[in-house]
Design a protein around this motif. Structure first.
Motif, PDB file in Angstrom:
ATOM      1  N   GLY A  14      -3.232  -6.116   6.364  1.00 49.82           N
ATOM      2  CA  GLY A  14      -2.811  -4.900   7.041  1.00 49.82           C
ATOM      3  C   GLY A  14      -1.389  -4.520   6.669  1.00 49.82           C
ATOM      4  N   GLY A  15      -1.158  -3.245   6.430  1.00 49.77           N
ATOM      5  CA  GLY A  15       0.140  -2.763   5.983  1.00 49.77           C
ATOM      6  C   GLY A  15       0.279  -2.696   4.489  1.00 49.77           C
ATOM      7  N   SER A  17      -1.272  -2.044   0.380  1.00 48.89           N
ATOM      8  CA  SER A  17      -1.702  -0.873  -0.392  1.00 48.89           C
ATOM      9  C   SER A  17      -2.766  -1.243  -1.410  1.00 48.89           C
ATOM     10  CB  SER A  17      -0.510  -0.258  -1.136  1.00 48.89           C
ATOM     11  OG  SER A  17       0.478   0.191  -0.251  1.00 48.89           O
ATOM     12  N   ARG A  69      -1.038   8.640   4.849  1.00 49.25           N
ATOM     13  CA  ARG A  69      -1.179   7.270   4.325  1.00 49.25           C
ATOM     14  C   ARG A  69      -1.921   7.244   2.991  1.00 49.25           C
ATOM     15  NH1 ARG A  69      -4.204   3.632   6.960  1.00 49.25           N
ATOM     16  NH2 ARG A  69      -5.603   5.189   7.886  1.00 49.25           N
ATOM     17  N   ASN A  86      -2.000   3.584   1.307  1.00 50.48           N
ATOM     18  CA  ASN A  86      -0.840   2.843   1.802  1.00 50.48           C
ATOM     19  C   ASN A  86      -0.980   2.590   3.298  1.00 50.48           C
ATOM     20  OD1 ASN A  86       0.323   3.056  -0.789  1.00 50.48           O
ATOM     21  ND2 ASN A  86       1.316   4.997  -0.260  1.00 50.48           N
ATOM     22  N   SER A  87      -0.184   1.664   3.784  1.00 47.52           N
ATOM     23  CA  SER A  87      -0.181   1.340   5.224  1.00 47.52           C
ATOM     24  C   SER A  87      -1.595   1.113   5.738  1.00 47.52           C
ATOM     25  CB  SER A  87       0.503   2.469   6.020  1.00 47.52           C
ATOM     26  OG  SER A  87       1.806   2.688   5.562  1.00 47.52           O
ATOM     27  N   LYS A  89      -4.936  -0.253   7.404  1.00 44.15           N
ATOM     28  CA  LYS A  89      -5.243  -0.815   8.713  1.00 44.15           C
ATOM     29  C   LYS A  89      -6.619  -1.470   8.666  1.00 44.15           C
ATOM     30  CE  LYS A  89      -2.914   3.148  10.844  1.00 44.15           C
ATOM     31  NZ  LYS A  89      -3.074   4.285  11.787  1.00 44.15           N
ATOM     32  N   ASP A  92      -9.609   0.680   8.301  1.00 44.35           N
ATOM     33  CA  ASP A  92      -9.897   1.303   7.013  1.00 44.35           C
ATOM     34  C   ASP A  92     -10.938   0.513   6.220  1.00 44.35           C
ATOM     35  OD1 ASP A  92      -6.398   2.036   6.736  1.00 44.35           O
ATOM     36  OD2 ASP A  92      -8.007   3.444   7.272  1.00 44.35           O
ATOM     37  N   SER A 126      -6.357  -8.311   9.472  1.00 47.42           N
ATOM     38  CA  SER A 126      -5.309  -8.080  10.483  1.00 47.42           C
ATOM     39  C   SER A 126      -4.273  -9.187  10.474  1.00 47.42           C
ATOM     40  CB  SER A 126      -5.947  -7.974  11.865  1.00 47.42           C
ATOM     41  OG  SER A 126      -6.699  -9.139  12.134  1.00 47.42           O
TER      42      SER A 126
END
Length: 126
Positions: A14-15, A17, A69, A86-87, A89, A92, A126
């Motif tokens: 998570g976070g 790319s 994002r 990007n970013s 989660k 996604d 996560s």
């Protein structure tokens, strides 16, 4: 025969790319005449719209859940469309599909698109 082949998926924290690519080919397929789109489908859910780009690349539109994002782009010289994510989660996580729309402007509905790739898995931990 028209082929759309996605690549670039994988497992990411998570976070992080990822950049997806969709390479297209076909003797009767003129990539620069088609709008392109990205959709995704999570387990047990309907396939949903992510982003679209017009034939020229001058017009793009993204779903609210990814706006800011994800960025869609294309290279008509390489017959390829991209999705920079990007970013990321955990929500996604899905199989991501690229698609080609003969109307040249794209759309948010599956029926707007005539050709589809086989998909690439994106998993966000996560």
């Amino acid at each position: 025969q028209v082929q759309l082949v996605e690549s670039g998926g994988g497992l990411v924290q998570g976070g992080g790319s990822l950049r997806l690519s969709c390479a297209t080919s076909g003797r009767t397929f003129s990539f620069s005449s088609y709008a392109m789109g990205w959709f995704r489908q999570a387990p047990g859910k309907e396939r949903e719209f992510v982003a679209t780009i017009s034939w020229s690349g001058r017009s793009t539109y993204s779903a609210d859940v990814v706006k800011g994002r994800f960025t869609i782009s294309r290279d008509n010289a390489k017959n390829t469309v991209y999705l920079q994510m990007n970013s990321l989660k955990p929500e996604d996580t899905a199989v991501y599909y690229c698609a080609a729309a003969g109307n040249g402007i794209g759309g948010t509905q599956r029926d707007d698109y005539h050709y589809w790739g086989q998909g690439t898995q994106v998993t966000v931990s996560s």
